[in-house]
Design a protein around this motif. Structure first.
Motif, short mmCIF file in Angstrom:
data_model
loop_
_atom_site.label_atom_id
_atom_site.label_comp_id
_atom_site.label_asym_id
_atom_site.label_seq_id
_atom_site.Cartn_x
_atom_site.Cartn_y
_atom_site.Cartn_z
N VAL A 54 0.98 -1.03 0.03
CA VAL A 54 0.06 0.15 -0.02
C VAL A 54 0.87 1.32 0.10
CG1 VAL A 54 -1.72 1.17 1.23
CG2 VAL A 54 -1.78 -1.31 1.27
N MET A 55 0.68 2.28 -0.85
CA MET A 55 1.47 3.39 -0.82
C MET A 55 0.54 4.61 -0.69
SD MET A 55 4.46 2.23 -1.59
CE MET A 55 5.44 3.56 -2.04
N TYR A 56 1.00 5.77 -0.28
CA TYR A 56 0.44 6.89 -0.08
C TYR A 56 1.23 8.27 -1.03
CZ TYR A 56 -1.53 4.67 3.95
OH TYR A 56 -2.09 3.95 4.89
N SER A 57 0.40 8.71 -1.65
CA SER A 57 0.96 9.79 -2.55
C SER A 57 1.46 11.17 -1.49
CB SER A 57 -0.11 10.36 -3.51
OG SER A 57 0.29 11.65 -3.99
N SER A 58 2.39 11.70 -1.74
CA SER A 58 2.73 12.77 -0.89
C SER A 58 1.81 14.06 -0.98
CB SER A 58 4.13 13.23 -1.18
OG SER A 58 4.37 13.75 -2.40
N LEU A 59 1.42 14.29 -2.23
CA LEU A 59 0.43 15.33 -2.62
C LEU A 59 -1.04 14.97 -1.83
CD1 LEU A 59 0.91 15.79 -6.40
CD2 LEU A 59 1.78 17.18 -4.56
N ASP A 60 -1.25 13.75 -1.81
CA ASP A 60 -2.47 13.33 -1.02
C ASP A 60 -2.31 13.55 0.54
OD1 ASP A 60 -4.02 12.75 -3.33
OD2 ASP A 60 -3.64 10.49 -3.22
N VAL A 61 -1.32 12.97 0.93
CA VAL A 61 -1.00 13.39 2.17
C VAL A 61 -1.12 14.92 2.68
CG1 VAL A 61 0.67 12.99 4.03
CG2 VAL A 61 0.27 11.16 2.49
N GLU A 62 -0.46 15.62 1.81
CA GLU A 62 -0.45 17.06 2.21
C GLU A 62 -1.70 17.51 2.08
OE1 GLU A 62 2.49 19.14 -0.06
OE2 GLU A 62 3.98 17.72 0.45
N GLU A 63 -2.38 17.21 1.18
CA GLU A 63 -3.85 17.87 1.23
C GLU A 63 -4.87 17.17 2.31
OE1 GLU A 63 -7.73 16.93 -1.48
OE2 GLU A 63 -5.82 17.35 -2.46
N TRP A 64 -4.50 15.87 2.68
CA TRP A 64 -5.40 15.54 3.91
C TRP A 64 -4.92 16.27 5.21
CZ3 TRP A 64 -3.39 12.59 8.11
CH2 TRP A 64 -4.00 11.75 8.91
N LEU A 65 -3.71 16.51 5.31
CA LEU A 65 -3.02 17.29 6.55
C LEU A 65 -3.78 18.71 6.44
CD1 LEU A 65 0.68 16.16 6.54
CD2 LEU A 65 -1.05 15.70 8.20
N ARG A 66 -3.78 19.22 5.41
CA ARG A 66 -4.15 20.67 5.04
C ARG A 66 -5.62 20.70 5.78
NH1 ARG A 66 -1.64 20.86 0.49
NH2 ARG A 66 0.13 21.94 0.34
N ARG A 67 -6.65 19.65 5.30
CA ARG A 67 -8.01 19.63 5.77
C ARG A 67 -8.26 19.33 7.01
NH1 ARG A 67 -8.75 15.72 1.36
NH2 ARG A 67 -9.01 14.27 2.81
N ARG A 68 -7.27 18.80 7.65
CA ARG A 68 -7.25 18.48 9.23
C ARG A 68 -6.84 19.69 10.16
NH1 ARG A 68 -8.91 13.66 10.42
NH2 ARG A 68 -7.92 13.49 12.38
N ARG A 69 -6.21 20.52 9.30
CA ARG A 69 -5.43 21.72 10.05
C ARG A 69 -6.59 22.56 10.83
NH1 ARG A 69 -2.43 26.75 7.87
NH2 ARG A 69 -1.12 27.16 9.49
N THR A 70 -6.41 23.09 12.05
CA THR A 70 -7.12 23.85 12.83
C THR A 70 -6.26 25.12 13.12
OG1 THR A 70 -8.33 21.97 14.04
CG2 THR A 70 -8.42 24.11 14.99
N VAL A 71 -7.06 26.15 12.73
CA VAL A 71 -6.37 27.58 13.03
C VAL A 71 -7.30 28.31 14.10
CG1 VAL A 71 -5.77 29.85 12.07
CG2 VAL A 71 -5.52 27.47 10.65
N PRO A 72 -6.70 28.35 15.22
CA PRO A 72 -7.48 29.09 16.43
C PRO A 72 -7.84 30.39 16.23
CG PRO A 72 -5.69 27.75 17.17
CD PRO A 72 -5.38 27.73 15.82
N ALA A 73 -9.16 30.87 16.24
CA ALA A 73 -9.35 32.36 16.16
C ALA A 73 -9.02 33.02 17.19
CB ALA A 73 -11.05 32.33 16.04
N LYS A 74 -8.76 34.20 17.07
CA LYS A 74 -8.30 35.32 18.07
C LYS A 74 -9.58 35.61 18.95
CE LYS A 74 -4.53 37.57 15.59
NZ LYS A 74 -4.17 38.81 15.27
N GLY A 75 -9.44 35.88 20.07
CA GLY A 75 -10.41 36.20 21.11
C GLY A 75 -10.94 37.63 20.71
N LEU A 76 -11.81 38.09 21.48
CA LEU A 76 -12.69 39.00 21.25
C LEU A 76 -11.74 40.32 21.55
CD1 LEU A 76 -16.04 38.45 22.88
CD2 LEU A 76 -15.56 38.59 20.27
N ASN A 77 -10.76 40.19 22.49
CA ASN A 77 -9.75 41.31 22.65
C ASN A 77 -8.46 41.18 21.82
OD1 ASN A 77 -8.58 39.31 23.89
ND2 ASN A 77 -8.75 39.96 25.96
N GLY A 78 -8.53 40.61 20.76
CA GLY A 78 -7.41 40.39 19.88
C GLY A 78 -6.17 39.68 20.28
N ARG A 79 -6.34 38.83 21.28
CA ARG A 79 -5.30 37.84 21.98
C ARG A 79 -5.49 36.58 21.45
NH1 ARG A 79 -4.51 40.18 28.22
NH2 ARG A 79 -4.68 42.27 27.72
#
Length: 72
Positions: free
Chosen positions: A47-72
């Motif tokens: 079984v093999m995994y394409s590096s492009l597929d793995v990168e896309e899968w990682l990007r979709r799982r990425r969580t970017v926390p939102a800034k709080g109301l006071n900008g912190r």
């Protein structure tokens, strides 16, 4: 997306990159529905995994926390 011009990972190689056990990738593949990054099955043991597929899968799982109301 040309699949033959990118890098490919074996299960053990990708497991090392993701810092998970190879059994985790196998469990994800056999889950119903399958989980984890897309994969290509060449035979029962290969079984093999394409590096492009793995990168896309990682990007979709990425969580970017939102800034709080006071900008912190």
């Amino acid at each position: 997306m040309p699949l033959l011009t990118n890098s490919w990972y074996s299960t053990s190689d990708l497991a090392a990159c993701l810092r998970v056990d190879a059994s985790t990738l196998r469990r994800w593949r056999t889950a119903q529905p399958p989980q984890g990054p897309p994969f290509v099955t060449f035979s029962e043991r290969v079984v093999m995994y394409s590096s492009l597929d793995v990168e896309e899968w990682l990007r979709r799982r990425r969580t970017v926390p939102a800034k709080g109301l006071n900008g912190r």
